[in-house]
Structure formats: C-alpha cells, structure tokens
Design a protein around this motif. Structure first.
Motif, PDB file in Angstrom:
ATOM      1  N   ALA A  88       0.813  -1.213   0.064  1.00 49.10           N
ATOM      2  CA  ALA A  88       0.002   0.033   0.053  1.00 49.10           C
ATOM      3  C   ALA A  88       0.992   1.078   0.183  1.00 49.10           C
ATOM      4  O   ALA A  88       0.468   2.214  -0.574  1.00 49.10           O
ATOM      5  N   LYS A  91       2.219   1.797  -3.456  1.00 50.07           N
ATOM      6  CA  LYS A  91       1.273   2.687  -4.734  1.00 50.07           C
ATOM      7  C   LYS A  91       1.346   3.807  -4.186  1.00 50.07           C
ATOM      8  O   LYS A  91       1.218   4.650  -4.957  1.00 50.07           O
ATOM      9  N   THR A  92       1.128   4.151  -2.793  1.00 54.50           N
ATOM     10  CA  THR A  92       0.824   5.646  -2.426  1.00 54.50           C
ATOM     11  C   THR A  92       2.106   6.681  -3.250  1.00 54.50           C
ATOM     12  O   THR A  92       2.160   7.740  -3.487  1.00 54.50           O
ATOM     13  N   ILE A  95       2.245   6.877  -6.600  1.00 60.72           N
ATOM     14  CA  ILE A  95       1.376   7.602  -7.180  1.00 60.72           C
ATOM     15  C   ILE A  95       1.860   9.271  -6.853  1.00 60.72           C
ATOM     16  O   ILE A  95       1.586  10.046  -7.797  1.00 60.72           O
ATOM     17  N   ASP A 112      -4.545  -3.626  -9.772  1.00 57.95           N
ATOM     18  CA  ASP A 112      -4.766  -3.320  -8.611  1.00 57.95           C
ATOM     19  C   ASP A 112      -4.223  -1.900  -8.638  1.00 57.95           C
ATOM     20  O   ASP A 112      -4.858  -0.766  -8.277  1.00 57.95           O
ATOM     21  N   GLU A 113      -3.123  -1.554  -9.230  1.00 63.19           N
ATOM     22  CA  GLU A 113      -2.257  -0.371  -9.318  1.00 63.19           C
ATOM     23  C   GLU A 113      -3.131   0.620 -10.257  1.00 63.19           C
ATOM     24  O   GLU A 113      -3.609   1.957  -9.699  1.00 63.19           O
ATOM     25  N   LEU A 115      -6.363   0.271 -11.037  1.00 63.07           N
ATOM     26  CA  LEU A 115      -7.735   0.701 -10.511  1.00 63.07           C
ATOM     27  C   LEU A 115      -7.471   1.683  -9.477  1.00 63.07           C
ATOM     28  O   LEU A 115      -8.546   2.504  -9.124  1.00 63.07           O
ATOM     29  N   GLU A 116      -6.577   1.511  -8.665  1.00 63.50           N
ATOM     30  CA  GLU A 116      -6.100   2.480  -7.562  1.00 63.50           C
ATOM     31  C   GLU A 116      -6.280   4.054  -7.984  1.00 63.50           C
ATOM     32  O   GLU A 116      -6.861   4.819  -7.847  1.00 63.50           O
ATOM     33  N   VAL A 117      -5.538   4.154  -9.154  1.00 63.82           N
ATOM     34  CA  VAL A 117      -5.266   5.419  -9.833  1.00 63.82           C
ATOM     35  C   VAL A 117      -6.438   6.041 -10.515  1.00 63.82           C
ATOM     36  O   VAL A 117      -6.810   7.158 -10.260  1.00 63.82           O
ATOM     37  N   THR A 119      -9.707   5.035  -9.553  1.00 63.87           N
ATOM     38  CA  THR A 119     -10.370   5.445  -8.417  1.00 63.87           C
ATOM     39  C   THR A 119     -10.267   6.878  -7.800  1.00 63.87           C
ATOM     40  O   THR A 119     -10.954   7.492  -7.490  1.00 63.87           O
ATOM     41  N   LEU A 120      -8.963   6.982  -7.560  1.00 59.81           N
ATOM     42  CA  LEU A 120      -8.458   8.152  -6.831  1.00 59.81           C
ATOM     43  C   LEU A 120      -8.649   9.507  -7.833  1.00 59.81           C
ATOM     44  O   LEU A 120      -8.981  10.459  -7.500  1.00 59.81           O
TER      45      LEU A 120
END
Length: 177
Positions: A88, A91-92, A95, A112-113, A115-117, A119-120
């Motif tokens: 986690a 990723k932060t 980003i 995962d990576e 979809l995280e960016v 979503t953000l």
C-alpha cells in the motif's frame, strides 16, 4: 520533464510481443527526456522496461516493498530505489512521485495499481492523466466490464474521460511522451 509511472507485469512467462511493446515504451520515455517511476522489479516486463529506459540514457526510480527487495527481485541498478514497508505504501509513493500513469499488460498487481489511480482520479484526489495500452486487445474484456459498470450505474459517467486507451506506446508521443 515528466515522471511517468508505468504499471506492468512481473511475469516472464508471457508472449514476446508484450516485451517488445514494453521495451518500446521504455525507449520512448527516455528519448523524450522523462523519468520512469515503476515498481522497482528486475523481472518480467518490469525489468525489461527499466533496462530499456536506461539503455536510452533515461533515469529510473523504483519503488519496492522490503519483502520483495529481500526476495532479490529488486532492480538494483535503479538510479533511485525507494524501499517501502508495504504494498500500500508502494502504491501511494508511486502515485505521489508521478505526473502521469501508463498501464501495460499485467496481472493482479497491475490491475490493482491501475484501478487505484483510476478510483483516486474519479474521487478527485488527482487529475493526472491515465493511459491504458491495449496491446493486441489484451484489455478488451476489462474495457467491456468498465463500460458495463457505467452503463448499469455502478460508476458515474464523467464529462471528461478518466482514462484513455491506446493500442501502442507511440500513440502517447505528443500527449505525455
């Protein structure tokens, strides 16, 4: 010049066509004077990407969790290698370090990576561009599912698309490269 974050596979058991596209992506990043930010791995597409950037004189910043560094999958020739405690945090950090995101072919971690960016961005935490490289239709099923999410109301349609799809890295030249 920009810091381009690229998400891609750590697997080496994949078609050579994905390696070729990855090397072309790396070369384009370096030739345009940008810096690569990536997961810090030396295996699979991740390793091929970093090598391609450096072969063309570019700079690479790897971000890898300690657990993976200990397993000796870190690309130790990185210009900068940032070691985190968790995935986690990785990723932060990726980003925060980056100006734009590119997703090449990959597995669970890559999804995962990405979809995280995505979503953000949807939630307004950043407005950095996101690109999905759909090599040989690799992401066609995912793109269909993302459209289904919008169509069925699970994801709100936005006036400006949250991401762009290209078929090849050369299509990014003039946009972020």
């Amino acid at each position: 010049m920009a810091k381009i974050c690229v998400f891609c596979a750590s697997s080496s058991r994949i078609s050579e066509s994905y390696f070729q596209v990855t090397r072309e992506m790396g070369a384009a990043i370096a030739e345009q004077g940008h810096t690569l930010v990536w997961g810090g791995g030396r295996v699979g597409l991740m390793g091929a990407l970093a090598i391609a950037v450096q072969e063309k004189g570019g700079r690479v910043i790897g971000v890898i969790p300690e657990k993976l560094r200990i397993r000796e999958v870190a690309y130790t020739r990185s210009d900068e290698l940032i070691v985190t405690d968790t995935m986690a945090e990785r990723k932060t950090r990726m980003i925060d370090e980056s100006d734009a995101f590119v997703t090449l072919a990959g597995g669970y971690g890559t999804l995962d990576e990405m979809l995280e960016v995505l979503t953000l961005r949807q939630l307004g935490y950043h407005d950095k561009p996101i690109y999905l490289v759909n090599t040989d239709g690799f992401y066609d099923s995912l793109l269909g599912f993302l459209h289904q999410l919008e169509h069925t109301g699970f994801v709100r349609e936005t006036p400006v698309p949250l991401y762009e799809v290209v078929n090849h890295p050369h299509e990014l030249i003039g946009r972020i490269l």
